[in-house]
Design a protein around this motif. Structure first.
Motif, PDB file in Angstrom:
ATOM      1  N   ALA A  62       0.819  -1.219   0.000  1.00  0.00           N
ATOM      2  CA  ALA A  62       0.000   0.000   0.000  1.00  0.00           C
ATOM      3  C   ALA A  62       0.846   1.259   0.000  1.00  0.00           C
ATOM      4  O   ALA A  62       0.715   2.111   0.873  1.00  0.00           O
ATOM      5  N   HIS A  63       1.700   1.383  -0.997  1.00  0.00           N
ATOM      6  CA  HIS A  63       2.442   2.639  -1.130  1.00  0.00           C
ATOM      7  C   HIS A  63       1.472   3.790  -1.378  1.00  0.00           C
ATOM      8  O   HIS A  63       1.619   4.860  -0.807  1.00  0.00           O
ATOM      9  N   ILE A  64       0.511   3.585  -2.265  1.00  0.00           N
ATOM     10  CA  ILE A  64      -0.543   4.535  -2.660  1.00  0.00           C
ATOM     11  C   ILE A  64      -0.025   5.962  -2.846  1.00  0.00           C
ATOM     12  O   ILE A  64      -0.765   6.924  -2.665  1.00  0.00           O
ATOM     13  N   ASN A  65       1.249   6.072  -3.205  1.00  0.00           N
ATOM     14  CA  ASN A  65       1.890   7.379  -3.314  1.00  0.00           C
ATOM     15  C   ASN A  65       3.214   7.206  -4.066  1.00  0.00           C
ATOM     16  O   ASN A  65       4.103   6.497  -3.579  1.00  0.00           O
ATOM     17  N   PRO A  66       3.363   7.812  -5.242  1.00  0.00           N
ATOM     18  CA  PRO A  66       4.626   7.682  -5.972  1.00  0.00           C
ATOM     19  C   PRO A  66       5.836   8.131  -5.161  1.00  0.00           C
ATOM     20  O   PRO A  66       6.940   7.599  -5.354  1.00  0.00           O
ATOM     21  N   ALA A  67       5.663   9.105  -4.275  1.00  0.00           N
ATOM     22  CA  ALA A  67       6.798   9.560  -3.461  1.00  0.00           C
ATOM     23  C   ALA A  67       7.306   8.442  -2.553  1.00  0.00           C
ATOM     24  O   ALA A  67       8.514   8.313  -2.319  1.00  0.00           O
ATOM     25  N   THR A 131       5.699  30.310  -5.619  1.00  0.00           N
ATOM     26  CA  THR A 131       6.151  29.004  -6.070  1.00  0.00           C
ATOM     27  C   THR A 131       7.326  28.432  -5.286  1.00  0.00           C
ATOM     28  O   THR A 131       7.266  27.271  -4.847  1.00  0.00           O
ATOM     29  N   PRO A 132       8.403  29.185  -5.059  1.00  0.00           N
ATOM     30  CA  PRO A 132       9.521  28.582  -4.308  1.00  0.00           C
ATOM     31  C   PRO A 132       9.111  28.130  -2.910  1.00  0.00           C
ATOM     32  O   PRO A 132       9.516  27.056  -2.453  1.00  0.00           O
ATOM     33  N   TRP A 133       8.301  28.939  -2.237  1.00  0.00           N
ATOM     34  CA  TRP A 133       7.892  28.584  -0.879  1.00  0.00           C
ATOM     35  C   TRP A 133       6.834  27.494  -0.876  1.00  0.00           C
ATOM     36  O   TRP A 133       6.799  26.663   0.059  1.00  0.00           O
ATOM     37  N   ASN A 134       5.979  27.467  -1.879  1.00  0.00           N
ATOM     38  CA  ASN A 134       5.034  26.356  -2.015  1.00  0.00           C
ATOM     39  C   ASN A 134       5.794  25.038  -2.207  1.00  0.00           C
ATOM     40  O   ASN A 134       5.428  24.001  -1.637  1.00  0.00           O
ATOM     41  N   PHE A 135       6.846  25.102  -3.000  1.00  0.00           N
ATOM     42  CA  PHE A 135       7.692  23.919  -3.217  1.00  0.00           C
ATOM     43  C   PHE A 135       8.316  23.471  -1.901  1.00  0.00           C
ATOM     44  O   PHE A 135       8.318  22.277  -1.572  1.00  0.00           O
ATOM     45  N   VAL A 136       8.831  24.414  -1.144  1.00  0.00           N
ATOM     46  CA  VAL A 136       9.468  24.095   0.138  1.00  0.00           C
ATOM     47  C   VAL A 136       8.469  23.419   1.076  1.00  0.00           C
ATOM     48  O   VAL A 136       8.793  22.435   1.759  1.00  0.00           O
ATOM     49  N   THR A 137       7.249  23.941   1.122  1.00  0.00           N
ATOM     50  CA  THR A 137       6.223  23.363   2.001  1.00  0.00           C
ATOM     51  C   THR A 137       5.953  21.911   1.657  1.00  0.00           C
ATOM     52  O   THR A 137       5.924  21.033   2.540  1.00  0.00           O
ATOM     53  N   GLU A 138       5.737  21.627   0.370  1.00  0.00           N
ATOM     54  CA  GLU A 138       5.464  20.262  -0.059  1.00  0.00           C
ATOM     55  C   GLU A 138       6.677  19.353   0.149  1.00  0.00           C
ATOM     56  O   GLU A 138       6.544  18.178   0.492  1.00  0.00           O
ATOM     57  N   PHE A 139       7.861  19.907  -0.061  1.00  0.00           N
ATOM     58  CA  PHE A 139       9.101  19.155   0.140  1.00  0.00           C
ATOM     59  C   PHE A 139       9.233  18.725   1.602  1.00  0.00           C
ATOM     60  O   PHE A 139       9.484  17.549   1.912  1.00  0.00           O
ATOM     61  N   ILE A 140       9.046  19.668   2.515  1.00  0.00           N
ATOM     62  CA  ILE A 140       9.186  19.365   3.941  1.00  0.00           C
ATOM     63  C   ILE A 140       8.116  18.374   4.390  1.00  0.00           C
ATOM     64  O   ILE A 140       8.400  17.411   5.119  1.00  0.00           O
ATOM     65  N   GLY A 141       6.883  18.593   3.968  1.00  0.00           N
ATOM     66  CA  GLY A 141       5.796  17.703   4.367  1.00  0.00           C
ATOM     67  C   GLY A 141       6.025  16.270   3.914  1.00  0.00           C
ATOM     68  O   GLY A 141       5.790  15.319   4.676  1.00  0.00           O
ATOM     69  N   THR A 142       6.507  16.092   2.684  1.00  0.00           N
ATOM     70  CA  THR A 142       6.723  14.743   2.178  1.00  0.00           C
ATOM     71  C   THR A 142       7.941  14.094   2.814  1.00  0.00           C
ATOM     72  O   THR A 142       7.939  12.891   3.096  1.00  0.00           O
ATOM     73  N   LEU A 145       6.789  12.836   5.992  1.00  0.00           N
ATOM     74  CA  LEU A 145       5.972  11.636   5.786  1.00  0.00           C
ATOM     75  C   LEU A 145       6.850  10.395   5.679  1.00  0.00           C
ATOM     76  O   LEU A 145       6.589   9.373   6.336  1.00  0.00           O
ATOM     77  N   ILE A 146       7.886  10.465   4.859  1.00  0.00           N
ATOM     78  CA  ILE A 146       8.745   9.299   4.650  1.00  0.00           C
ATOM     79  C   ILE A 146       9.497   8.946   5.927  1.00  0.00           C
ATOM     80  O   ILE A 146       9.561   7.766   6.329  1.00  0.00           O
ATOM     81  N   VAL A 147      10.070   9.937   6.605  1.00  0.00           N
ATOM     82  CA  VAL A 147      10.777   9.669   7.863  1.00  0.00           C
ATOM     83  C   VAL A 147       9.818   9.062   8.884  1.00  0.00           C
ATOM     84  O   VAL A 147      10.151   8.091   9.584  1.00  0.00           O
ATOM     85  N   GLY A 148       8.608   9.600   8.959  1.00  0.00           N
ATOM     86  CA  GLY A 148       7.637   9.089   9.919  1.00  0.00           C
ATOM     87  C   GLY A 148       7.215   7.664   9.627  1.00  0.00           C
ATOM     88  O   GLY A 148       7.119   6.831  10.545  1.00  0.00           O
ATOM     89  N   ILE A 234       8.180  14.292  -4.796  1.00  0.00           N
ATOM     90  CA  ILE A 234       9.192  13.322  -5.220  1.00  0.00           C
ATOM     91  C   ILE A 234      10.550  13.692  -4.626  1.00  0.00           C
ATOM     92  O   ILE A 234      11.252  12.852  -4.048  1.00  0.00           O
ATOM     93  N   ALA A 235      10.914  14.977  -4.744  1.00  0.00           N
ATOM     94  CA  ALA A 235      12.190  15.431  -4.176  1.00  0.00           C
ATOM     95  C   ALA A 235      12.202  15.268  -2.662  1.00  0.00           C
ATOM     96  O   ALA A 235      13.197  14.816  -2.072  1.00  0.00           O
ATOM     97  N   GLY A 236      11.103  15.634  -2.011  1.00  0.00           N
ATOM     98  CA  GLY A 236      11.026  15.500  -0.562  1.00  0.00           C
ATOM     99  C   GLY A 236      11.058  14.056  -0.103  1.00  0.00           C
ATOM    100  O   GLY A 236      11.656  13.739   0.937  1.00  0.00           O
ATOM    101  N   GLY A 237      10.422  13.175  -0.861  1.00  0.00           N
ATOM    102  CA  GLY A 237      10.444  11.758  -0.510  1.00  0.00           C
ATOM    103  C   GLY A 237      11.843  11.177  -0.573  1.00  0.00           C
ATOM    104  O   GLY A 237      12.266  10.428   0.321  1.00  0.00           O
ATOM    105  N   ILE A 238      12.581  11.520  -1.627  1.00  0.00           N
ATOM    106  CA  ILE A 238      13.962  11.052  -1.753  1.00  0.00           C
ATOM    107  C   ILE A 238      14.809  11.610  -0.610  1.00  0.00           C
ATOM    108  O   ILE A 238      15.596  10.887   0.016  1.00  0.00           O
ATOM    109  N   ALA A 239      14.637  12.896  -0.321  1.00  0.00           N
ATOM    110  CA  ALA A 239      15.399  13.523   0.764  1.00  0.00           C
ATOM    111  C   ALA A 239      15.078  12.871   2.105  1.00  0.00           C
ATOM    112  O   ALA A 239      15.976  12.627   2.932  1.00  0.00           O
ATOM    113  N   GLY A 240      13.797  12.584   2.352  1.00  0.00           N
ATOM    114  CA  GLY A 240      13.410  11.939   3.603  1.00  0.00           C
ATOM    115  C   GLY A 240      14.023  10.560   3.751  1.00  0.00           C
ATOM    116  O   GLY A 240      14.483  10.183   4.836  1.00  0.00           O
TER     117      GLY A 240
END
Length: 249
Positions: A62-67, A131-142, A145-148, A234-240
């Motif tokens: 159940a990945h249900i998420n490409p990230a 856009t840059p800050w929207n990207f940062v928000t999604e990056f941090i949230g994802t 998610l992965i670390v959690g 995707i970037a945030g998932g890899i970073a996490g």
């Protein structure tokens, strides 16, 4: 049909049906949950994740998420060859879930005149377009998610000591519910700026469905923003994933 593809399709369809369904209940004219607020939406998304994982976790994880899928590939936990199968199931399932939400709330979509409210039932948009800050928000949230998710897995007695495989794989006990609570927590704390997609399939496939469905007064589909909730998770998932490995937990 490939078992993993079908499981990811069903799981992601459930995720979107329940997740975007709660948004529709809160945002659309005449719905019983109208004006239920952000807490209602975040709780609904958390429960949507938990239910999707309980339903198909034993089959595909159940990945249900490409990230999530790409993060696991980055860690070498799944073979690169199966990634397209996971992604295909996730995007097709997300599109099916979005159509089911529209069918469920068809009369309420017809009664709603606000194009932003209609679009929010399919995909995300920033509260303040930057856009840059929207990207940062999604990056941090994802990344969180992965670390959690990996932390929940590591704390589970169901996981072998030499493995970081997702607890989602087992789809038993409290693990899926804990992941749902994690998603709800991310939404409550970090979801305000962008609506927290943290999942490329969850945003892009329903956005395409929004563009295609015959919904009166729906407005545009927000394509100028659409790349952010795809690239940033995707970037945030890899970073996490890399952060988790570097911590050595």
């Amino acid at each position: 049909m490939n078992e993993v593809f079908l499981a990811e399709l069903v799981g992601t369809a459930i995720l979107i049906l329940l997740g975007n369904g709660v948004v529709a209940n809160v945002c659309l004219q005449g719905a019983a949950g109208r004006n239920g607020g952000w807490i209602c939406i975040a709780a609904g998304w958390g429960l949507a994740v938990a239910m999707a994982v309980y339903c198909v976790g034993r089959i595909s994880g159940a990945h249900i998420n490409p990230a999530v899928t790409i993060a696991l590939m980055t860690l070498g936990e799944i073979e690169t060859s199966v990634v397209p199968i996971y992604l295909a199931g996730q995007f097709v399932g997300a599109a099916i879930g979005a159509v089911l939400v529209w069918l469920t709330y068809k009369r309420h979509f017809d009664a709603t005149q606000d194009p932003d409210a209609i679009r929010s039932c399919f995909c995300t948009s920033p509260a303040i377009a930057a856009t840059p800050w929207n990207f940062v928000t999604e990056f941090i949230g994802t990344a969180l998610l992965i670390v959690g998710v990996l932390a929940i897995s590591a704390n589970s007695n169901s996981v072998a000591s030499d493995s970081i495989d997702l607890s989602l794989v087992f789809s038993v006990g409290l693990n899926p519910l804990l992941v749902g609570l994690l998603v709800a927590a991310i939404g409550l704390s970090l979801g305000g700026p962008t609506g927290y997609a943290i999942n490329p399939a969850r945003d892009l496939a329903p956005r395409i469905v929004h563009a295609l469905l015959p919904i009166g007064g729906k407005g545009d589909s927000g394509w100028q923003y659409s790349w952010v909730p795809v690239a940033a998770p995707i970037a945030g998932g890899i970073a996490g994933a890399l952060l988790w490995r570097s911590l050595g937990f």
